[in-house]
Design an enzyme around this catalytic site. Structure first.
Site, PDB file in Angstrom:
ATOM      1  CD  GLU A 104      -2.968  -1.177   2.220  1.00 51.19           C
ATOM      2  OE1 GLU A 104      -2.447  -1.470   3.315  1.00 51.19           O
ATOM      3  OE2 GLU A 104      -4.181  -0.955   2.090  1.00 51.19           O
ATOM      4  CD  GLU A 124      -3.418  -6.341   3.550  1.00 51.85           C
ATOM      5  OE1 GLU A 124      -3.479  -7.073   2.540  1.00 51.85           O
ATOM      6  OE2 GLU A 124      -2.770  -5.282   3.564  1.00 51.85           O
TER       7      GLU A 124
HETATM    8  N1  COA Z   1       4.711  -7.426  11.683  1.00 54.70           N
HETATM    9  C1  COA Z   1       5.435  -7.778  12.777  1.00 54.70           C
HETATM   10  N2  COA Z   1       6.299  -8.805  12.796  1.00 54.70           N
HETATM   11  C2  COA Z   1       6.442  -9.505  11.675  1.00 54.70           C
HETATM   12  C3  COA Z   1       5.724  -9.193  10.499  1.00 54.70           C
HETATM   13  C4  COA Z   1       4.830  -8.096  10.528  1.00 54.70           C
HETATM   14  N3  COA Z   1       4.127  -7.737   9.463  1.00 54.70           N
HETATM   15  N4  COA Z   1       6.073 -10.067   9.540  1.00 54.70           N
HETATM   16  C5  COA Z   1       6.989 -10.878  10.094  1.00 54.70           C
HETATM   17  N5  COA Z   1       7.211 -10.550  11.368  1.00 54.70           N
HETATM   18  C6  COA Z   1       8.173 -11.186  12.287  1.00 54.70           C
HETATM   19  C7  COA Z   1       7.943 -12.675  12.418  1.00 54.70           C
HETATM   20  O1  COA Z   1       7.014 -12.953  13.429  1.00 54.70           O
HETATM   21  C8  COA Z   1       9.317 -13.183  12.745  1.00 54.70           C
HETATM   22  O2  COA Z   1       9.546 -12.910  14.103  1.00 54.70           O
HETATM   23  P1  COA Z   1      10.447 -13.895  15.002  1.00 54.70           P
HETATM   24  O3  COA Z   1      11.790 -13.908  14.360  1.00 54.70           O
HETATM   25  O4  COA Z   1      10.391 -13.292  16.351  1.00 54.70           O
HETATM   26  O5  COA Z   1       9.748 -15.234  14.917  1.00 54.70           O
HETATM   27  C9  COA Z   1      10.230 -12.264  11.949  1.00 54.70           C
HETATM   28  O6  COA Z   1       9.445 -11.092  11.669  1.00 54.70           O
HETATM   29  C10 COA Z   1      10.712 -12.851  10.639  1.00 54.70           C
HETATM   30  O7  COA Z   1       9.572 -13.319   9.914  1.00 54.70           O
HETATM   31  P2  COA Z   1       9.605 -14.632   9.014  1.00 54.70           P
HETATM   32  O8  COA Z   1       8.240 -14.853   8.515  1.00 54.70           O
HETATM   33  O9  COA Z   1      10.269 -15.730   9.758  1.00 54.70           O
HETATM   34  O10 COA Z   1      10.590 -14.147   7.844  1.00 54.70           O
HETATM   35  P3  COA Z   1      10.569 -14.562   6.331  1.00 54.70           P
HETATM   36  O11 COA Z   1      11.735 -13.907   5.724  1.00 54.70           O
HETATM   37  O12 COA Z   1      10.375 -16.015   6.187  1.00 54.70           O
HETATM   38  O13 COA Z   1       9.260 -13.870   5.701  1.00 54.70           O
HETATM   39  C11 COA Z   1       7.656 -12.139   5.289  1.00 54.70           C
HETATM   40  C12 COA Z   1       9.118 -12.470   5.651  1.00 54.70           C
HETATM   41  C13 COA Z   1       7.476 -10.630   5.353  1.00 54.70           C
HETATM   42  C14 COA Z   1       7.354 -12.626   3.875  1.00 54.70           C
HETATM   43  C15 COA Z   1       6.693 -12.869   6.257  1.00 54.70           C
HETATM   44  O14 COA Z   1       7.099 -12.606   7.573  1.00 54.70           O
HETATM   45  C16 COA Z   1       5.249 -12.468   6.156  1.00 54.70           C
HETATM   46  O15 COA Z   1       4.526 -12.996   5.339  1.00 54.70           O
HETATM   47  N6  COA Z   1       4.821 -11.552   7.042  1.00 54.70           N
HETATM   48  C17 COA Z   1       3.444 -11.138   7.121  1.00 54.70           C
HETATM   49  C18 COA Z   1       3.162 -10.192   6.031  1.00 54.70           C
HETATM   50  C19 COA Z   1       1.736  -9.743   6.050  1.00 54.70           C
HETATM   51  O16 COA Z   1       0.807 -10.512   6.083  1.00 54.70           O
HETATM   52  N7  COA Z   1       1.599  -8.452   6.027  1.00 54.70           N
HETATM   53  C20 COA Z   1       0.298  -7.898   5.962  1.00 54.70           C
HETATM   54  C21 COA Z   1       0.078  -7.121   7.172  1.00 54.70           C
HETATM   55  S1  COA Z   1      -0.775  -5.666   6.674  1.00 54.70           S
END
Ligand code: COA
Ligand code: NAD
Length: 695
Positions: A104, A124
């Site tokens: 976004e 989301e």
């Molecule tokens: N907010 C807060 N913390 C987040 C986060 C977010 N949006 N996305 C990931 N984290 C944290 C995870 O909980 C993890 O924490 P930990 O190390 O304490 O367990 C850390 O960041 C690393 O995340 P991880 O998923 O293991 O890393 P990755 O490199 O495999 O993947 C992403 C990265 C961004 C692709 C994945 O974390 C993801 O899909 N996040 C959610 C994204 C999402 O749905 N965003 C929409 C929200 S509006």
């Protein structure tokens, strides 16, 4: 360094978001972006700005740890509007991932450059909310209603290259993103290109047929989830209202979803899947190197496990009992690979290379002398398994990891069949093993910590979710599942129809009902398990005699086109059968039982209480490390509805007191099956939740 850094390169402002691990848009980052854009507007030296992420990605999204807490200003929609209102061009430069709020932000910028492999998406709905910072209003303007609804209701990201084709990225970087983004911005300045807000584009016109089709489709596939339909509502607002009012409606829908159990269930699932990899005993322990593997047995499981391994680039030698069985296993694996080619997961050349160079299907164990890891998947029989492990002990090199895929048997006893029990571990895959995400990693008494670490590394390499389990009959999943099965079988004995049971649980959100699952797995499997356990049965255990009767009829489920359901051309997914109902009626009459009615609500309450109660034992005994690990097992291995977060998150949501009082009420007619677990009683007495035990 501040979480948002502002520097000048030539006449371009570079705004870098640096908030490890995923550059999430917490309050400090939102304020930082706001301040950076304000500074950019005022900075006479800057002609254009580039927003870029430090580290391995652009922006992973809103800070989801802030969901459920009171929002703190500046709010993301306002920050993004501020970016869009910048008086000079702003370019978003995307690598790694741009998800949710991250994408976004990019849509608020005036131009977008991405690497071809970047992942861009609005996931989301997978967290039980909708894009809440303009995504539902900006994305349709760029890609049209159909494509935008696909992105936002499915939640799956697309690549930078696909985003370019779809029209929400302007250009690709094929090398150094930072340099390319600076050059792109300089080029825009040279061309006299001005700021260009997405909201200057018209929102696509209302298309009642398209909206009606999507509503119908989503009502069917969302299975009780509210977020996908709320996306549709937000998009409809865009077709009828001016941008600012539609944005307010999107925000209203987004905020209304923050407090729902679905949002907390899905968010719980997200964090539970990350917590599961935290295993204190392997912290800092290096896994052993794995490249050559062996699989013993090429039946249902062995062939699937071998497929998963070769697809992950591991060399596999599969050992069968005779040439015919070895050939059959090779055929199964070739079919699995062909379907991977069909689904675009593998090229034809890749498939051919695997079959000629990565896979050997043989008879005789001696070829396993150079294997780094062997997974045994022979018949579920202790004598057969211990013989296999004695052979493996004889041929395998020192340091090889020896794993068993047993579903129920004692891994400690299997380990004792070798002179190296420290190298033995359980790797419990789920069927089909090349598809199912769950891998229970069963740590036996003598298992060395680096063997456990190797198992977790293997799970990751195979793209699976590894969950640590202790040794007991059925480990985490099958042990709890057997209580769920017992609860539903008791209800059928007492008067419920298996069709009503399936319908109630599918309505609850399970992918399939328990009797549909029986038909899929084969009624012979359950029959054999009951036979195996018969010797240890308690006199008060109630056996599902109707299931034995169906087995003796030869109605084994889908494979015989007849089990609890009949499968034919008219009803490929199965239809109820009066003959089955008659057999169940007769079983009840033989036992002198008077059938009574069960509502869908009681069916769900009894099944959930049975699962939660046994799960409490599993956690108390240390078979699972924490309650959320149990949830992950059921979400990833047993089709438990994800929006409910797993059985223990569900229990917390309905309240442990209510679950315990159900169990006590059920115990008044059967205090043998319904014995409250001590942990559940303790948590209720202390006013605590299962979540309080998640570490
Ligand atoms: N907010 C807060 N913390 C987040 C986060 C977010 N949006 N996305 C990931 N984290 C944290 C995870 O909980 C993890 O924490 P930990 O190390 O304490 O367990 C850390 O960041 C690393 O995340 P991880 O998923 O293991 O890393 P990755 O490199 O495999 O993947 C992403 C990265 C961004 C692709 C994945 O974390 C993801 O899909 N996040 C959610 C994204 C999402 O749905 N965003 C929409 C929200 S509006
Ligand atoms: P299966 O009967 O389909 O396959 C077993 C294979 O092992 C057969 O092909 C047989 O020829 C081979 N075999 C038997 N003894 C052998 C030996 N000494 N050397 C080499 N090969 C030998 O069984 P399956 O369903 O694949 O189950 C295998 C194991 O996986 C069992 O322990 C089972 O409990 C477990 N498991 C099964 C499932 C499932 O859903 N089927 C799920 C998880 C775990």
């Amino acid at each position: 360094m501040a979480k948002v850094d502002y520097t000048i390169e030539g006449d371009i402002a570079v705004i870098t978001v640096d908030n490890p691990p995923v550059n999430a848009l917490g309050q400090v980052v939102r304020q930082g972006l706001w301040d950076a854009i304000t500074r950019f507007d005022d900075d006479a030296a800057a002609q254009a700005a580039v927003i870029i992420g430090a580290g391995r990605l652009f922006i992973g999204g809103a800070d989801i740890t802030e969901f459920g807490k009171p929002p703190v200003a500046p709010f993301l929609p306002d920050v993004i509007n501020r970016i869009a209102a910048a008086i000079k061009p702003v370019v978003a430069a995307i690598h790694g991932t741009a998800l949710g709020g991250g994408l976004e932000v990019a849509l608020g910028a005036h131009y977008r450059i991405a690497t071809a492999t970047a992942k861009l998406g609005l996931p989301e709905v997978t967290l039980g909310v909708i894009p809440g910072a303009g995504g539902t209003q900006r994305m349709p303007r760029l890609v049209g209603l159909e494509a935008a609804l696909g992105l936002m209701t499915g939640g799956k990201p697309v690549s930078g290259a696909q985003a370019l084709d779809m029209g929400f990225v302007d250009t690709l970087s094929d090398g150094d993103l930072r340099a390319d983004a600076l050059a792109y911005a300089a080029h825009l300045v040279a061309d006299g290109a001005g700021p260009r807000a997405v909201t200057d584009l018209p929102f696509p016109g209302a298309d009642p047929d398209l909206i009606a089709t999507w509503r119908q489709r989503l009502t069917k596939t969302a299975k009780g989830q509210v977020a996908p339909l709320a996306v549709l509502d937000a998009v409809i607002a865009g077709t009828t209202l001016p941008f600012n009012e539609a944005l307010a409606e999107e925000r209203r829908l987004f905020l209304s979803m923050l407090d729902t159990p679905q949002r907390s269930g899905l968010m719980h699932a997200f964090f539970a899947e990350r917590a599961v990899a935290k295993v204190p005993e392997i912290d800092g322990v290096s896994p052993r190197d794995i490249s050559r593997t062996g699989v013993i047995g090429g039946g249902t499981m062995g062939a699937g496990i071998a497929t998963a391994m070769v697809l992950a680039g591991l060399h596999v030698t599969l050992v069968e009992r005779d040439d015919a069985a070895a050939d059959k296993a090779r055929d199964t694996i070739a079919r699995n690979l062909a379907s991977a080619v069909k689904r675009g997961k593998l090229t034809e050349a890749g498939r051919d290379a695997i079959l000629s160079d990565m896979l050997a299907t043989v008879v005789g164990y001696d070829v396993l002398s150079d294997a780094d890891l062997v997974v045994e998947a022979v018949f579920e029989n202790m004598d057969v398994k211990t013989e296999v492990f004695a052979e493996l002990d004889r041929v395998c090199k020192p340091g090889a990891v020896l794993a068993t895929n047993t579903s129920y048997l004692d891994v400690d006893r299997i380990a004792q069949a070798t002179k190296r029990p420290a190298d033995v571990i359980g790797l419990h895959f789920f069927s089909p093993a090349h598809v199912m995400k769950l891998l229970e990693i069963v740590v036996a008494d003598a298992t060395a910590t680096d063997v456990t670490a190797t198992a977790f590394a293997l799970a990751k390499r195979l793209g699976k979710i590894g969950v640590r389990a202790g040794v007991c009959d059925g480990f985490i999943g099958n042990r709890i599942l057997s209580h769920y099965r017992t609860a539903v079988d008791h209800m059928v004995l007492d008067g419920a129809s298996p069709y009503a049971v399936d319908a109630a649980l599918v309505d609850f959100g399970f992918a399939m009902g328990p009797y549909q699952v029986s038909d899929l797995a084969g009624l012979d499997i359950g029959y054999m398990t009951r036979q195996r356990k018969a010797a240890d049965a308690h006199p008060r255990d109630r056996s599902p005699v109707f299931a034995d009767a169906l087995y003796h009829e030869g109605w084994l489920g889908q494979k015989t086109k007849h089990g609890y359901y009949i499968y034919d051309a008219d009803s490929p997914k199965g239809r109820p059968d009066d003959a089955v109902t008659a057999i169940i009626d007769k079983s009840r009459a033989d036992l002198g039982l008077t059938p009574r009615a069960f509502t869908a609500d009681e069916i769900v309450r009894r099944t959930m209480a049975a699962m939660v109660n046994e799960a409490a034992w599993v956690v108390d005994e240390g078979i699972a490390q924490r309650p959320s690990d149990v949830d992950v097992v059921f979400l990833s291995g047993y089709g438990f509805p994800r929006h409910r977060g797993g059985p223990l998150q569900y229990a917390d949501t309905v309240g442990l007191e209510s679950i315990l009082s159900d169990i006590r009420a059920f115990a008044t007619t059967d205090d043998h099956f319904w014995t409250p677990a001590p942990l559940l009683e303790r948590l209720v007495a202390d006013g605590q939740t299962f979540a309080s035990l998640n570490r």
